[in-house]
Design an enzyme around this catalytic site. Structure first.
Site, PDB file in Angstrom:
ATOM      1  CB  THR A   1       4.953  60.406 -58.904  1.00 36.28           C
ATOM      2  OG1 THR A   1       4.567  59.044 -58.704  1.00 36.28           O
ATOM      3  CG2 THR A   1       4.040  61.067 -59.908  1.00 36.28           C
TER       4      THR A   1
ATOM      5  CG  ASN B   1       6.484  49.383 -62.506  1.00 36.49           C
ATOM      6  OD1 ASN B   1       7.055  49.764 -63.528  1.00 36.49           O
ATOM      7  ND2 ASN B   1       5.178  49.451 -62.370  1.00 36.49           N
TER       8      ASN B   1
ATOM      9  CD  GLN C   1       9.579  48.766 -58.390  1.00 38.64           C
ATOM     10  OE1 GLN C   1       9.963  47.824 -57.709  1.00 38.64           O
ATOM     11  NE2 GLN C   1       8.441  49.395 -58.126  1.00 38.64           N
TER      12      GLN C   1
ATOM     13  CB  THR D   1       9.432  74.129 -45.653  1.00 35.70           C
ATOM     14  OG1 THR D   1       9.246  75.540 -45.760  1.00 35.70           O
ATOM     15  CG2 THR D   1      10.154  73.793 -44.363  1.00 35.70           C
TER      16      THR D   1
ATOM     17  CB  CYS E   1      -6.085  50.005 -60.613  1.00 41.21           C
ATOM     18  SG  CYS E   1      -7.794  49.727 -60.210  1.00 41.21           S
TER      19      CYS E   1
HETATM   20  N1  PLP Z   1       8.538  54.689 -61.125  1.00 46.74           N
HETATM   21  C1  PLP Z   1       8.439  53.379 -60.885  1.00 46.74           C
HETATM   22  C2  PLP Z   1       9.187  52.413 -61.729  1.00 46.74           C
HETATM   23  C3  PLP Z   1       7.613  52.903 -59.847  1.00 46.74           C
HETATM   24  O1  PLP Z   1       7.525  51.594 -59.615  1.00 46.74           O
HETATM   25  C4  PLP Z   1       6.902  53.847 -59.068  1.00 46.74           C
HETATM   26  C5  PLP Z   1       5.989  53.395 -58.001  1.00 46.74           C
HETATM   27  O2  PLP Z   1       5.398  52.336 -58.074  1.00 46.74           O
HETATM   28  C6  PLP Z   1       7.074  55.216 -59.349  1.00 46.74           C
HETATM   29  C7  PLP Z   1       7.894  55.598 -60.389  1.00 46.74           C
HETATM   30  C8  PLP Z   1       6.377  56.263 -58.520  1.00 46.74           C
HETATM   31  O3  PLP Z   1       6.996  56.387 -57.272  1.00 46.74           O
HETATM   32  P1  PLP Z   1       6.246  57.045 -56.021  1.00 46.74           P
HETATM   33  O4  PLP Z   1       5.255  56.023 -55.528  1.00 46.74           O
HETATM   34  O5  PLP Z   1       7.304  57.304 -55.008  1.00 46.74           O
HETATM   35  O6  PLP Z   1       5.599  58.288 -56.484  1.00 46.74           O
END
Ligand code: PLP
Length: 383
Positions: A75, A153, A181, A239, A325
């Site tokens: 994210t 995903n 993914q 850090t 969700c």
């Molecule tokens: N991008 C995709 C395609 C994902 O499937 C996910 C998590 O499900 C993310 C981004 C976010 O990753 P993270 O859970 O490491 O923040």
């Protein structure tokens, strides 16, 4: 159907895959190291582990070590890439397919709402792939960046990132790939991909939760999110978590080393599951042939996804709707809606995802619970 089953069957690997033993060992060995930015011997030990982890990740993904910027996960990596590139660009268009993860979509929407960005949608076909015939025109003048995931995903469908990279190069527009993914599941070569930036996340390939990386080309210009000590090329101050970085590198090494054999075995299990689903009256498979090996996304019209998940849970099976969700309310998947699936069908969709720990027993358990679960959920009806 038995209730409160003792043996659990985990078929939600796309949400997170179990920590690999190699990653656990690396983390335990390196817990409690000093701040790697210090100027004394104990800090140098931490720095050495951090830099060796960075080198390993770079080598496994076809990047240079300096191009690996550690983040808290996928994210943050997506957020940093998209807003970071946007704020340095002269254009204001962001080309984005509607099937992206919320980490991408919500960042784009935030830029549209607060910072004058214009979202230009790259349409997808019924197969869940970005449609290159209808791909929007891009120009250096108007387009700030183009972003596309390597694999979706929910459906697992692999996207035409190579073709998008060519278009981006021709238009001299930065290209971000969300490879969260795909990393550890498909061979990835960052330099060969043509991407400017690429997001990865450790917990999707058997590394720890809460760490990921943004691969950033040496020459790429990004505005950082957070300001501070200037760690990670000044792109991600704070850090670093050395033990997690070591766990991430060890997890990725293990995933890449076993990828070919694992994928073949997982694909065989997935095929069995798909065949069993196709025997269920009215069932629809949304995962195309060009997909990650462990994904099966299916609709069981007449059954509410929530009921299916609850009944599978009671039968000892962990699966998911695959869609976002929010506040406990399941919305129909935005991915399926973009593919032209009707709302009732989208609301009856669930995702099974297999991974490196999946066994024949897991698949047998799903196959044996499937007919009764769907029948009971259909009897409960749609809300
Ligand atoms: N991008 C995709 C395609 C994902 O499937 C996910 C998590 O499900 C993310 C981004 C976010 O990753 P993270 O859970 O490491 O923040």
């Amino acid at each position: 159907m038995k209730s409160a089953a003792k043996t659990r069957h985990f078929v939600d690997h796309a949400a997170t895959t179990p920590l690999r033993p190699e990653a656990r060992t690396a983390m335990v060995e390196n817990l409690g190291l000093a701040n790697p930015s210090g100027q004394y011997a104990t800090a140098r030990i931490a720095k050495k582990v951090l830099e060796e982890s960075r080198e390993e990740i770079a080598e496994l993904l076809g990047a240079d070590p300096i191009e690996v910027v550690f983040t808290s996960g996928g994210t943050e990596a997506d957020n940093l890439a998209i807003s970071g590139l946007y704020f340095k660009a002269s254009g204001s268009d962001i080309v984005v397919p509607p099937i992206e993860h919320d980490a991408v979509l919500k960042t784009c929407h935030h830029l549209e709402k607060e910072h004058w960005a214009k979202i230009v949608e790259a349409p997808v076909g019924a197969d869940g792939r970005v449609d290159m015939v209808q791909f929007p025109e891009m120009s250096r003048q108007n387009t700030a960046l183009v972003t596309c995931m390597w694999a979706n995903n929910e459906t697992g469908t692999i996207q035409p990132v190579e073709e998008i990279a060519k278009r981006a190069k021709d238009a001299r527009v930065p290209f971000h790939i969300d490879a969260v993914q795909a990393a550890g599941h498909l061979p990835i070569d960052f330099h060969a991909s043509g991407a400017t930036t690429m997001a990865i996340s450790a917990h999707k390939f058997g590394g720890p939760r809460g760490i990921g990386a943004l691969l950033v080309r040496r020459e790429a210009k990004l505005t950082p999110h957070n300001n501070g000590g200037g760690q990670e090329r000044g792109l991600r101050s704070g850090t670093q978590d050395v033990a997690s970085a070591a766990g991430m590198a060890a997890g990725l090494r293990a995933a890449v080393d076993t990828m070919a054999a694992d994928n073949e075995r997982i694909r065989g299990l997935t095929q069995q599951l798909i065949r069993a689903i196709m025997h269920i009256d009215g069932a629809i498979i949304h995962t195309s042939e060009l997909a990650l090996p462990g994904h099966v996304y299916a609709s069981f019209p007449g059954a509410e996804a929530d009921s299916l998940i609850m009944l599978f849970d009671a039968a000892g099976i962990d699966c998911s709707t695959g869609s976002a969700c929010s506040a406990g309310v399941n919305r129909p998947s935005h991915v399926l809606m973009a593919m032209g699936v009707s709302e009732p069908e989208a609301r009856s969709s669930i995702r099974f995802t297999l991974g490196y720990t999946s066994t024949q027993a897991d698949v047998d358990a799903v196959i044996s619970a499937l007919p009764e679960t769907v029948e009971r959920a259909r009897r409960a009806g749609m809300a």
